[in-house]
Each structure stands twice: as C-alpha cells, then as structure tokens.
Motif scaffolding. Structure first.
Motif, PDB file in Angstrom:
ATOM      1  N   PHE A 112      20.690  19.322  79.752  1.00  0.00           N
ATOM      2  CA  PHE A 112      21.275  19.814  81.050  1.00  0.00           C
ATOM      3  C   PHE A 112      20.498  19.650  82.056  1.00  0.00           C
ATOM      4  O   PHE A 112      20.881  19.341  83.156  1.00  0.00           O
ATOM      5  CB  PHE A 112      21.275  21.419  80.784  1.00  0.00           C
ATOM      6  CG  PHE A 112      21.961  22.248  81.813  1.00  0.00           C
ATOM      7  CD1 PHE A 112      23.464  22.162  82.050  1.00  0.00           C
ATOM      8  CD2 PHE A 112      21.079  22.894  82.668  1.00  0.00           C
ATOM      9  CE1 PHE A 112      23.744  22.996  83.173  1.00  0.00           C
ATOM     10  CE2 PHE A 112      21.426  23.529  83.939  1.00  0.00           C
ATOM     11  CZ  PHE A 112      22.995  23.372  84.011  1.00  0.00           C
ATOM     12  N   THR A 113      19.201  19.733  82.133  1.00  0.00           N
ATOM     13  CA  THR A 113      18.219  19.531  83.145  1.00  0.00           C
ATOM     14  C   THR A 113      18.125  18.080  83.401  1.00  0.00           C
ATOM     15  O   THR A 113      18.410  17.721  84.766  1.00  0.00           O
ATOM     16  CB  THR A 113      16.706  19.772  82.625  1.00  0.00           C
ATOM     17  OG1 THR A 113      16.710  21.026  82.077  1.00  0.00           O
ATOM     18  CG2 THR A 113      15.968  19.998  83.953  1.00  0.00           C
ATOM     19  N   ILE A 114      18.190  17.271  82.650  1.00  0.00           N
ATOM     20  CA  ILE A 114      18.063  15.542  82.977  1.00  0.00           C
ATOM     21  C   ILE A 114      19.314  15.438  83.514  1.00  0.00           C
ATOM     22  O   ILE A 114      19.566  14.696  84.463  1.00  0.00           O
ATOM     23  CB  ILE A 114      17.573  14.760  81.745  1.00  0.00           C
ATOM     24  CG1 ILE A 114      16.558  15.080  81.257  1.00  0.00           C
ATOM     25  CG2 ILE A 114      17.930  13.309  82.279  1.00  0.00           C
ATOM     26  CD1 ILE A 114      15.889  14.579  79.981  1.00  0.00           C
ATOM     27  N   GLY A 115      20.435  15.834  83.024  1.00  0.00           N
ATOM     28  CA  GLY A 115      21.954  15.780  83.409  1.00  0.00           C
ATOM     29  C   GLY A 115      21.948  16.165  84.977  1.00  0.00           C
ATOM     30  O   GLY A 115      22.592  15.332  85.894  1.00  0.00           O
ATOM     31  N   VAL A 116      21.395  17.324  85.375  1.00  0.00           N
ATOM     32  CA  VAL A 116      21.429  17.764  86.837  1.00  0.00           C
ATOM     33  C   VAL A 116      20.540  17.087  87.711  1.00  0.00           C
ATOM     34  O   VAL A 116      20.963  16.578  88.632  1.00  0.00           O
ATOM     35  CB  VAL A 116      21.138  19.358  86.955  1.00  0.00           C
ATOM     36  CG1 VAL A 116      21.055  19.845  88.207  1.00  0.00           C
ATOM     37  CG2 VAL A 116      22.109  20.105  86.054  1.00  0.00           C
ATOM     38  N   ILE A 117      19.392  16.797  87.070  1.00  0.00           N
ATOM     39  CA  ILE A 117      18.574  16.080  88.062  1.00  0.00           C
ATOM     40  C   ILE A 117      18.838  14.579  88.188  1.00  0.00           C
ATOM     41  O   ILE A 117      18.367  13.863  89.127  1.00  0.00           O
ATOM     42  CB  ILE A 117      17.056  16.242  87.887  1.00  0.00           C
ATOM     43  CG1 ILE A 117      16.676  15.814  86.487  1.00  0.00           C
ATOM     44  CG2 ILE A 117      16.220  17.720  88.145  1.00  0.00           C
ATOM     45  CD1 ILE A 117      15.238  16.026  86.202  1.00  0.00           C
ATOM     46  N   SER A 118      19.585  13.959  87.235  1.00  0.00           N
ATOM     47  CA  SER A 118      19.987  12.811  87.741  1.00  0.00           C
ATOM     48  C   SER A 118      21.428  12.464  88.318  1.00  0.00           C
ATOM     49  O   SER A 118      21.502  11.756  89.171  1.00  0.00           O
ATOM     50  CB  SER A 118      20.117  12.048  86.359  1.00  0.00           C
ATOM     51  OG  SER A 118      21.135  12.509  85.311  1.00  0.00           O
ATOM     52  N   THR A 119      22.291  13.606  87.793  1.00  0.00           N
ATOM     53  CA  THR A 119      23.550  13.398  88.599  1.00  0.00           C
ATOM     54  C   THR A 119      23.564  13.651  90.120  1.00  0.00           C
ATOM     55  O   THR A 119      24.286  13.218  90.842  1.00  0.00           O
ATOM     56  CB  THR A 119      24.550  14.440  87.501  1.00  0.00           C
ATOM     57  OG1 THR A 119      24.577  13.811  86.371  1.00  0.00           O
ATOM     58  CG2 THR A 119      26.038  13.775  88.268  1.00  0.00           C
ATOM     59  N   VAL A 120      22.914  15.041  90.181  1.00  0.00           N
ATOM     60  CA  VAL A 120      23.599  15.360  91.777  1.00  0.00           C
ATOM     61  C   VAL A 120      22.744  14.542  92.841  1.00  0.00           C
ATOM     62  O   VAL A 120      23.500  14.219  93.761  1.00  0.00           O
ATOM     63  CB  VAL A 120      22.821  16.954  91.726  1.00  0.00           C
ATOM     64  CG1 VAL A 120      22.744  17.574  93.226  1.00  0.00           C
ATOM     65  CG2 VAL A 120      23.595  17.802  90.667  1.00  0.00           C
ATOM     66  N   PRO A 121      21.560  13.988  92.723  1.00  0.00           N
ATOM     67  CA  PRO A 121      20.949  13.264  93.764  1.00  0.00           C
ATOM     68  C   PRO A 121      21.907  12.084  93.788  1.00  0.00           C
ATOM     69  O   PRO A 121      21.943  11.264  94.761  1.00  0.00           O
ATOM     70  CB  PRO A 121      19.512  12.949  93.404  1.00  0.00           C
ATOM     71  CG  PRO A 121      19.040  14.018  92.359  1.00  0.00           C
ATOM     72  CD  PRO A 121      20.412  14.403  91.758  1.00  0.00           C
ATOM     73  N   GLN A 122      22.154  11.595  92.487  1.00  0.00           N
ATOM     74  CA  GLN A 122      22.945  10.340  92.225  1.00  0.00           C
ATOM     75  C   GLN A 122      24.187  10.077  93.115  1.00  0.00           C
ATOM     76  O   GLN A 122      24.346   9.386  93.908  1.00  0.00           O
ATOM     77  CB  GLN A 122      23.076   9.988  90.825  1.00  0.00           C
ATOM     78  CG  GLN A 122      23.730   8.787  90.568  1.00  0.00           C
ATOM     79  CD  GLN A 122      24.372   8.819  89.334  1.00  0.00           C
ATOM     80  OE1 GLN A 122      25.385   8.244  89.054  1.00  0.00           O
ATOM     81  NE2 GLN A 122      23.756   9.353  88.385  1.00  0.00           N
ATOM     82  N   LEU A 123      24.841  11.363  92.939  1.00  0.00           N
ATOM     83  CA  LEU A 123      26.115  11.238  93.423  1.00  0.00           C
ATOM     84  C   LEU A 123      25.992  11.481  94.978  1.00  0.00           C
ATOM     85  O   LEU A 123      26.769  10.903  95.892  1.00  0.00           O
ATOM     86  CB  LEU A 123      27.261  12.302  93.000  1.00  0.00           C
ATOM     87  CG  LEU A 123      27.335  12.210  91.327  1.00  0.00           C
ATOM     88  CD1 LEU A 123      28.492  13.184  90.989  1.00  0.00           C
ATOM     89  CD2 LEU A 123      28.062  10.751  91.424  1.00  0.00           C
TER      90      LEU A 123
END
Lengths: 302, 342
Positions: B118-129
């Motif tokens: 979950f953590t890695i998912g959020v900190i990789s997806t949000v800034p990425q998009l």
C-alpha cells in the motif's frame, strides 16, 4: 482480379487510417500554444532525468568494480566497456539469454499479432452469438494478475518435464486480451464493412477475406501491436524467473541471476543491463514514433 | 443480464449479437453476400457453414490459450490454496481447508507485506500521475521536434524491471553511489537506502516512477489532444488564463483518463515484485533484511519458491486477487458517482 480491385479502396482506407492523427493536428493547428523557452528548459531537464540512468549504465559498464566503489562516482567513460560486455556475454550467460529472448519474444509477438488480428476482426466486423459478452469477458481477463496462474503452471510444466524449456514461457503468453481489444478498436474504423461484403459477394471464403482484405487493412496496427508486444515479451519477468534457471535463461532471468549475486563485479552487472536493454533501445531509435503512436492510440480508444 | 448485453450492444455498435439462428439466417440476405450463382448446393452449404463457424474459429485461439494457461490455473490456484502443497513433497497434497488463509491472516509478514504494498503503491503512483499530467501539458504545446521529446520521455519504458533495478541499486549504493554523492552537496549525510525502512521504499518507488511516468504522460497527452479547442476558446473569452484553463477545462475533461490510469496503476502496484526483489540484492525475496520493502507479490514468491510452501503461495495469490476486485469495485462506485454528479 478480385484482389486487384480490392487493393484500391484498401489503400485509400490505409491513408484514412493514418489520417486520424492528421485530423487531430488540424484541430490543434494555430490554436495550440507555442512553447516558450521555459517549456524547453523544463523538458530538457526531464529528458535528462529520462536518459541519465541509461547513459550512466554505459559509463559504469566501461569502468571496473574498484572504480565504481569510489567517491565521486565516474562521470565519463573508461576503457573497459568491451571487456565487460564480453564477460557478461560469456560468463553471465547473456549470450545464450539474448538468443533465447529473441526466440521467445519473436514467437510471442508473431502469435499475439496473428491471433489478436483474427479475434479483433471477428469482434469488430462479424456477427455471432454472445459476441458482446465474449468481448467484455476478454477485456475482463486483463484484470487477472499473473500471480494467479504461476503455481499450477509451475507444477504442470514440471510434470511435463518442460522445466527450463522455452515453450514453458512462450505458450502462456501467446495470446493477449489487450492485443485483441487493440485490433478490434482499430478494425472497427479502419476496415470498411462494404469491402468485406464485396469480397463475400464474389464468394470469397472467410480465410480469403482475412488474407486479402483484413490483413492489408490491419497492417499498420499489426506493426504497432507487434512492437508493443515485443517490448512486453522481452521484459517479462515473473513467470520466466520461476520457469527458467541460469542454465537456459532469457535476458531477464540472466539479469536476475546477476542481481542476486551470481557475479560480484558491478561493472559486469552494468554491462549485462546495458546489453539486455540494447535491442529495445535500438527498436526505440528506429520505431520510436510508431511505438509512441501505438500507446497514444490505445489510450484514446481504450 | 440481457439488459446489460443490450446496453453494451448500444455502445459497441458493430458487435450486435444475432438473437437466434433462424432470424440470423434470414437476415443474412441483407448484403451479407449470397453465394455466387451457379454453384452446387454443397458449396453453398459449405459457404453458409463457413459464415457461421468462422467467427468462433477466429476467437478460439484466444479463449483456448487463455482457458488453458489463465482460467484453469486460476481455479487450480484456489484448489491448491485449500491444500498443503510443499515444493519438497509434491506427491503428498492434503486437504487443510482454510488453514492457509488463517495462517496468512495471523502472520505479521503478511500484514507487513500488505502495508508495504500500500505504502509503495501510494508513493509511487500519486507523484507519478501528477508529474505525468504536467509533462503531458508541456508536450501538448507546439514543440520543435515533438516526436523526439515524446520518444525520449518514453525511453525508460524500454528498460526492463531487472535492468532498471540493477542500475538504480548501484545509483543508490551507500558508499560511492551517485545519489548519496549528489546529496552531500546539499549537506545530507550518506543514506543507507537498502537497509533503511523508508529509504528502501522510497528507492523502490523511484524506480517505478522513472519507468512509468513517460508512459502515463503519453496517455494523458492523447486525451488532451482529443479535447475540443472551442472549449479553450470560450474559456479564454471568459477571461481565463493559462492556469485557469488547465484547471477548469483540461483536468475535468481528463477525468475518465485519470480514472483509467489510476486503475491500471493500482493493478500494477498490487503486483509489484521485480523491483523490491532485485533491490534487496542477496536478501532476495525477503525484501530487505528486515522485510522493509517486501510486497505482496514478493511475499508470495518468497513463500512459494523461497520457503517452498506452494499452498500458502496460492492463498496469497487469491488474496491479492480479492484485494484487486475490491479496489475495482470501489473504482466503479467512484466512477458512477462522478457520472451522476455531472
């Protein structure tokens, strides 16, 4: 005779298919804002971020292990590039791996493009029972993570005595839901139904229609799908590292071996990473425009 | 079921299913090509058979291969998840009911992996998009050499997970790594990325961000180019500046695409596996010496092929699938709500 008649409108259609981006260009022309110098500055920084890790891979691959452990890290090329590439090729199994990956990715690309075009054509232009339900089902399969198949596949392939053989990683990825949908979306617009009907009136069988009408009309999309599939197949990771080992690896399996301590020399590891990426970088250099177009096309329609 | 089928048929104009055999056959007279005159009746029968069977023959390869290597294994995975299946003794598979799942829910490593995913998912997806939207906005200007810019932004996508992670692992290395060296210029002491908790998660996320931002930017760019220009014109007439146009025209029009990329990125984030595996180096499938970046995908691989408990690995796979289905359902709800509010 029939075929020569058919090629004419088909060629025109091909032009119309390529005309989609052209229409977009016209729409934007004059209205689209010109980029100012600030835009170019920001884009240049972003481009550097995109390319720097790859450039640095080449720099690191041209040094040696001792140099890579020192501060500051090397910022320019050394003289060991070919030596390291050769070590990676011979000792880390990258040589076998490259050949294997060409076979695997090539076969998967051929199968995916062929089967996706056939199925995409059926979904786009043919009437049959449950076609819309089956199309929905096809799209739905994209939700399923590969993790859900690997345990039984591993057990079956072991039973068959196929462990460590290339067909193990080829067969499960020989078709693609994305590809089917991609071809369907393209053919709905690019293949005029009248063309199929005209061929039918001439008594052409379905196979003849596919060969003389569908394939020529689908060719641009088939090429793009082929490129995208090749990239994906070349980079596939999870199932190959389970199914294959270092005796008969694909590129990704060999790189995994490098990363988990197979060879402790960082400059050789970087040479391996460079070697394994090189074919796709060349593909991007040659066909970057088509690959970009394919991703953008898939986005609009999908 | 019928109504949903009709609804789909309305959107997918070409895919209207023939309601039955008889009417279908009658309708075939409409333009569908009568057999050429003067042919024998077996030929016309063959022709009709060809018409009827060929669609199924064309879609058959997909469904056969997917069935054999996707659907059947998926069901078998469920079956194995209810058994004790050990890599060391494949002949002895005993029924254990829900034990594997119970075992999972009481394992701290499972919850750790879920949290990390979950953590890695959020900190990789949000800034990425967010960055992808910004980049798409820049690429949407009239640029010199626009194709070159696009290809350059997409280049990281050509790099495999394995190659990219090997390179980034070296860039993040504690002593002599490029990133720590650059950080020392701004007065930051060397960080032990591989061993630290947040550092490892940050590093793994940065690999994901590097590989996928350009790809998502192209998807947003495609959607931006499909926005009718008169929307911008009328916004400009109302006195909206560039930023206001971006906020009030571009972003709302991108909403379906944003949802699409969120779904795709979520699916990808749930399966994250190769980056933490290779970033861990010799610690391998543990995801760092203290499991700091062991994701669900990596936990499954660890249980299945590290420890050799394939039954438990199957239970993890199905749990991942259930999580994805829940995420998809939530996404669907949000989409519906958004549509209603418009």
């Amino acid at each position: 005779m029939t075929t020569s008649e058919l090629t004419l409108p088909q060629a025109k259609e091909k032009g119309a298919g390529g005309g989609r981006p052209a229409r977009r260009r016209v729409l934007g022309a004059g209205k689209q804002l010109h980029a100012g110098p600030a835009t170019y500055v920001v884009l240049t920084v972003l481009a550097l971020v995109s390319l720097a890790p790859l450039l640095w891979t080449a720099i690191a691959a041209s040094r040696n292990n001792e140099r890579l452990a020192q501060t500051p890290p090397p910022l320019w090329f050394g003289g060991n590039l070919f030596k390291n590439l050769q070590t990676a090729w011979d000792q880390a199994g990258l040589g076998t791996a490259m050949v294997n990956s060409v076979i695997v990715a090539g076969t998967i690309t051929f199968g995916t493009v062929l089967f996706s075009t056939l199925a995409g054509f059926a979904f786009a232009k043919l009437r049959f029972k449950f076609s819309s339900t089956l199309l929905l089902l096809t799209i739905g399969t994209m939700m399923i993570p590969p993790q859900l198949a690997v345990v039984p596949l591993y057990l079956w392939m072991s039973d068959l005595g196929w462990s460590n053989q290339l067909q193990t990683v080829i067969l499960p990825t020989l078709v693609s839901a994305f590809g089917t949908f991609f071809m369907r979306q393209y053919l709905v617009q690019a293949l005029p139904t009248e063309l199929i009907e005209a061929a039918r009136v001439d008594g052409a069988s379905s196979l003849r229609v596919v060969w003389h009408v569908v394939f020529p009309a689908a060719r641009p999309a088939m090429a793009v799908l082929g490129l995208l599939t090749f990239v994906m197949a070349w980079n596939d990771f999870l199932w190959p590292i389970i199914a294959l080992n270092q005796q008969n690896p694909t590129v990704q399996v060999a790189l995994n071996g490098l990363g988990t301590g197979y060879i402790p020399d960082q400059s050789v590891i970087m040479a391996g990473a460079l070697l394994g990426t090189l074919p796709l970088l060349i593909a991007f250099l040659l066909f970057g425009k088509q690959i970009v177009g394919g991703i953008m096309q898939g986005a609009i329609k999908g | 079921m019928t109504s949903s089928k009709q609804a789909l048929a309305q959107t997918a104009s070409s895919a209207d299913a023939a309601p039955g055999d008889q009417p279908g056959a009658a309708r075939r007279a409409h333009g569908r090509g009568t057999p050429p005159p003067g042919t024998s009746s077996w030929r016309s029968r063959l022709y009709r058979w060809d018409m009827k069977a060929s669609p199924y023959a064309f879609i058959a390869p997909f469904f056969i291969v997917f069935g054999a290597f996707g659907l059947v294994p998926l069901l078998y995975t469920a079956w194995y998840s209810l058994h004790n299946v050990q890599l060391s003794g494949l002949d002895h598979q005993t029924w254990v009911g829900l034990d594997n799942y119970k075992n999972l829910l009481s394992s701290e490593f499972f919850w750790n992996a879920l949290e990390n995913t979950f953590t890695i998912g959020v900190i990789s997806t949000v800034p990425q998009l967010l960055m992808a939207i910004g980049i798409a906005h820049l690429l949407n200007y009239r640029l010199r050499g626009s194709t070159v810019w696009r290809v350059v932004m997409l280049t990281p996508y050509a790099t495999s997970v394995a190659a990219a992670t090997l390179v980034f692992t070296l860039l993040y290395s504690w002593d002599g790594g490029m990133i720590n060296w650059l950080l020392h210029f701004v007065g930051i002491d060397p960080i032990n990325w591989r061993e630290s908790d947040w550092g490892g998660q940050f590093a793994v996320s940065s690999i994901v961000i590097w590989r996928w931002t350009g790809y998502n930017a192209l998807i947003y760019l495609a959607a931006m180019q499909a926005i009718p220009t008169d929307l911008y014109e009328s916004a400009a007439l109302d006195g909206a500046g560039r930023w206001q146009q971006f906020r009030h025209v571009t972003v709302p029009m991108l909403r379906p695409t944003i949802l699409f990329t969120v779904v795709v990125s979520t699916i990808g984030a749930t399966q994250l596996f190769g980056e933490p595996l290779l970033f861990g180096g010799v610690s391998g499938s543990k995801g760092g010496s203290a499991h700091q970046y062991q994701t669900l995908g990596l936990y499954m691989y660890d249980q299945g092929w590290g420890i050799g408990n394939l039954g438990k690995a199957s239970a993890i796979a199905w749990t991942m699938f259930l999580i994805l289905l829940i995420v998809a359902a939530i996404n669907l709800l949000i989409t519906r709500r958004l549509r209603k509010s418009q």
